[in-house]
Design a protein around this motif. Sequence first.
Motif, PDB file in Angstrom:
ATOM      1  N   ARG A  31       0.855  -1.187   0.000  1.00  0.00           N
ATOM      2  CA  ARG A  31       0.000   0.000   0.000  1.00  0.00           C
ATOM      3  C   ARG A  31       0.886   1.230   0.000  1.00  0.00           C
ATOM      4  O   ARG A  31       1.928   1.253   0.646  1.00  0.00           O
ATOM      5  CB  ARG A  31      -0.891   0.016   1.242  1.00  0.00           C
ATOM      6  CG  ARG A  31      -1.909  -1.080   1.225  1.00  0.00           C
ATOM      7  CD  ARG A  31      -2.753  -1.062   2.450  1.00  0.00           C
ATOM      8  NE  ARG A  31      -3.776  -2.089   2.338  1.00  0.00           N
ATOM      9  CZ  ARG A  31      -4.505  -2.495   3.332  1.00  0.00           C
ATOM     10  NH1 ARG A  31      -4.350  -1.959   4.534  1.00  0.00           N
ATOM     11  NH2 ARG A  31      -5.410  -3.421   3.145  1.00  0.00           N
ATOM     12  N   THR A  32       0.419   2.261  -0.699  1.00  0.00           N
ATOM     13  CA  THR A  32       1.139   3.531  -0.714  1.00  0.00           C
ATOM     14  C   THR A  32       0.134   4.658  -0.889  1.00  0.00           C
ATOM     15  O   THR A  32      -1.022   4.419  -1.260  1.00  0.00           O
ATOM     16  CB  THR A  32       2.216   3.557  -1.825  1.00  0.00           C
ATOM     17  OG1 THR A  32       3.048   4.703  -1.640  1.00  0.00           O
ATOM     18  CG2 THR A  32       1.615   3.560  -3.220  1.00  0.00           C
ATOM     19  N   ASN A  81       1.479   9.116  -4.460  1.00  0.00           N
ATOM     20  CA  ASN A  81       2.894   8.761  -4.491  1.00  0.00           C
ATOM     21  C   ASN A  81       3.211   8.051  -5.814  1.00  0.00           C
ATOM     22  O   ASN A  81       3.385   6.834  -5.876  1.00  0.00           O
ATOM     23  CB  ASN A  81       3.262   7.884  -3.283  1.00  0.00           C
ATOM     24  CG  ASN A  81       4.759   7.733  -3.125  1.00  0.00           C
ATOM     25  OD1 ASN A  81       5.517   7.985  -4.042  1.00  0.00           O
ATOM     26  ND2 ASN A  81       5.169   7.304  -1.941  1.00  0.00           N
ATOM     27  N   ASP A  82       3.281   8.849  -6.878  1.00  0.00           N
ATOM     28  CA  ASP A  82       3.506   8.311  -8.216  1.00  0.00           C
ATOM     29  C   ASP A  82       4.838   7.580  -8.335  1.00  0.00           C
ATOM     30  O   ASP A  82       4.941   6.575  -9.039  1.00  0.00           O
ATOM     31  CB  ASP A  82       3.435   9.424  -9.257  1.00  0.00           C
ATOM     32  CG  ASP A  82       2.053  10.046  -9.352  1.00  0.00           C
ATOM     33  OD1 ASP A  82       1.057   9.350  -9.044  1.00  0.00           O
ATOM     34  OD2 ASP A  82       1.969  11.234  -9.725  1.00  0.00           O
ATOM     35  N   ARG A 110       4.399   4.114  -6.798  1.00  0.00           N
ATOM     36  CA  ARG A 110       3.529   3.306  -7.652  1.00  0.00           C
ATOM     37  C   ARG A 110       4.292   2.808  -8.880  1.00  0.00           C
ATOM     38  O   ARG A 110       4.185   1.645  -9.266  1.00  0.00           O
ATOM     39  CB  ARG A 110       2.299   4.101  -8.050  1.00  0.00           C
ATOM     40  CG  ARG A 110       1.371   4.320  -6.852  1.00  0.00           C
ATOM     41  CD  ARG A 110       0.321   5.346  -7.088  1.00  0.00           C
ATOM     42  NE  ARG A 110      -0.528   5.048  -8.247  1.00  0.00           N
ATOM     43  CZ  ARG A 110      -1.646   5.691  -8.507  1.00  0.00           C
ATOM     44  NH1 ARG A 110      -2.066   6.646  -7.699  1.00  0.00           N
ATOM     45  NH2 ARG A 110      -2.353   5.379  -9.570  1.00  0.00           N
ATOM     46  N   TYR A 117       6.883   0.086  -7.680  1.00  0.00           N
ATOM     47  CA  TYR A 117       6.256  -1.210  -7.411  1.00  0.00           C
ATOM     48  C   TYR A 117       5.769  -1.861  -8.699  1.00  0.00           C
ATOM     49  O   TYR A 117       5.883  -3.077  -8.868  1.00  0.00           O
ATOM     50  CB  TYR A 117       5.108  -1.059  -6.407  1.00  0.00           C
ATOM     51  CG  TYR A 117       5.557  -0.582  -5.049  1.00  0.00           C
ATOM     52  CD1 TYR A 117       6.658  -1.151  -4.418  1.00  0.00           C
ATOM     53  CD2 TYR A 117       4.890   0.442  -4.397  1.00  0.00           C
ATOM     54  CE1 TYR A 117       7.071  -0.708  -3.171  1.00  0.00           C
ATOM     55  CE2 TYR A 117       5.295   0.890  -3.149  1.00  0.00           C
ATOM     56  CZ  TYR A 117       6.387   0.310  -2.544  1.00  0.00           C
ATOM     57  OH  TYR A 117       6.802   0.744  -1.315  1.00  0.00           O
ATOM     58  N   GLY A 118       5.246  -1.073  -9.618  1.00  0.00           N
ATOM     59  CA  GLY A 118       4.819  -1.612 -10.905  1.00  0.00           C
ATOM     60  C   GLY A 118       5.977  -2.246 -11.661  1.00  0.00           C
ATOM     61  O   GLY A 118       5.850  -3.319 -12.257  1.00  0.00           O
ATOM     62  N   ASP A 136      -1.878  -3.261 -11.037  1.00  0.00           N
ATOM     63  CA  ASP A 136      -2.510  -1.942 -11.033  1.00  0.00           C
ATOM     64  C   ASP A 136      -3.021  -1.559  -9.647  1.00  0.00           C
ATOM     65  O   ASP A 136      -3.558  -2.398  -8.923  1.00  0.00           O
ATOM     66  CB  ASP A 136      -3.670  -1.915 -12.026  1.00  0.00           C
ATOM     67  CG  ASP A 136      -3.183  -2.018 -13.470  1.00  0.00           C
ATOM     68  OD1 ASP A 136      -2.026  -1.629 -13.729  1.00  0.00           O
ATOM     69  OD2 ASP A 136      -3.958  -2.484 -14.318  1.00  0.00           O
ATOM     70  N   PRO A 137      -2.907  -0.284  -9.294  1.00  0.00           N
ATOM     71  CA  PRO A 137      -3.359   0.180  -7.981  1.00  0.00           C
ATOM     72  C   PRO A 137      -4.884   0.141  -7.846  1.00  0.00           C
ATOM     73  O   PRO A 137      -5.607   0.482  -8.772  1.00  0.00           O
ATOM     74  CB  PRO A 137      -2.852   1.613  -7.901  1.00  0.00           C
ATOM     75  CG  PRO A 137      -2.277   1.951  -9.214  1.00  0.00           C
ATOM     76  CD  PRO A 137      -2.261   0.750 -10.067  1.00  0.00           C
ATOM     77  N   VAL A 156      -3.536   3.411  -2.076  1.00  0.00           N
ATOM     78  CA  VAL A 156      -3.807   2.433  -3.118  1.00  0.00           C
ATOM     79  C   VAL A 156      -3.095   1.143  -2.724  1.00  0.00           C
ATOM     80  O   VAL A 156      -2.077   1.172  -2.026  1.00  0.00           O
ATOM     81  CB  VAL A 156      -3.349   2.890  -4.522  1.00  0.00           C
ATOM     82  CG1 VAL A 156      -4.181   4.070  -4.990  1.00  0.00           C
ATOM     83  CG2 VAL A 156      -1.877   3.199  -4.563  1.00  0.00           C
ATOM     84  N   GLU A 157      -3.661   0.031  -3.158  1.00  0.00           N
ATOM     85  CA  GLU A 157      -3.086  -1.278  -2.878  1.00  0.00           C
ATOM     86  C   GLU A 157      -2.710  -1.929  -4.203  1.00  0.00           C
ATOM     87  O   GLU A 157      -3.472  -1.870  -5.165  1.00  0.00           O
ATOM     88  CB  GLU A 157      -4.117  -2.125  -2.137  1.00  0.00           C
ATOM     89  CG  GLU A 157      -3.604  -3.480  -1.722  1.00  0.00           C
ATOM     90  CD  GLU A 157      -4.638  -4.211  -0.878  1.00  0.00           C
ATOM     91  OE1 GLU A 157      -4.827  -3.819   0.291  1.00  0.00           O
ATOM     92  OE2 GLU A 157      -5.235  -5.157  -1.407  1.00  0.00           O
ATOM     93  N   MET A 158      -1.521  -2.505  -4.231  1.00  0.00           N
ATOM     94  CA  MET A 158      -1.035  -3.192  -5.416  1.00  0.00           C
ATOM     95  C   MET A 158      -0.630  -4.608  -5.000  1.00  0.00           C
ATOM     96  O   MET A 158      -0.073  -4.780  -3.918  1.00  0.00           O
ATOM     97  CB  MET A 158       0.155  -2.433  -6.018  1.00  0.00           C
ATOM     98  CG  MET A 158      -0.183  -0.998  -6.405  1.00  0.00           C
ATOM     99  SD  MET A 158       1.265  -0.002  -6.845  1.00  0.00           S
ATOM    100  CE  MET A 158       1.645  -0.662  -8.471  1.00  0.00           C
TER     101      MET A 158
END
Length: 183
Positions: free
Chosen positions: A141-142, A146-147, A150, A153-154, A160-161, A176-178
């Motif tokens: 989660r972030t 926080n682009d 994101r 992590y991507g 996708d978040p 957002v959770e990824m």
Amino acid sequence: RTGYGAGYDGRRMDARPRPIVVRLAERSDAVAFAEFLREVWQESGPDAPGFAGATDEVIDQITQLDAVEERIEADGRTMYLALEDRAVIGFAATRRIDEEATELAGIIIRRSHAGRGIGTSLITASLEAASDQGFTTMIVRTEVDNDLARAFYGKLGFGDPVPAEEVVDGEAIEVVEMARPLR
């Protein structure tokens, strides 16, 4: 000392980074980790990505020696440290959610060490350990805005978040959770 300048102390001076060691945290790391966390907080402050909702009081609580030792040794948690010359320069922690999933519950790298692959090394160690422990999914989660995180992590295979909410010190924070499959 002639020819070396007044500040020369005989050590080799070059610009090459020292080797970074990533390893599982131990109880004996508690003092160094608490100092690292306090210093990073002082450098970054409450508006920095990764510290959403944190306050000086929260940082004081989580950096108490007994609290740090408890986190390092807690069932369902794993903490990795990145060290340079035995100094903590980064960490990543995971937390068991259920039989299938674990969460990348925190990752921090000193700003002065950003861009050297330390975050990738910490997450890779966390992913490998989670897979070895039988987990099938890791989530992270972030903050919504926080682009940089994101994108990072991507790049490491997290999907996708998805909007989510996290409670920090009694306050709901939009995040957002990824997720990333481990097998």
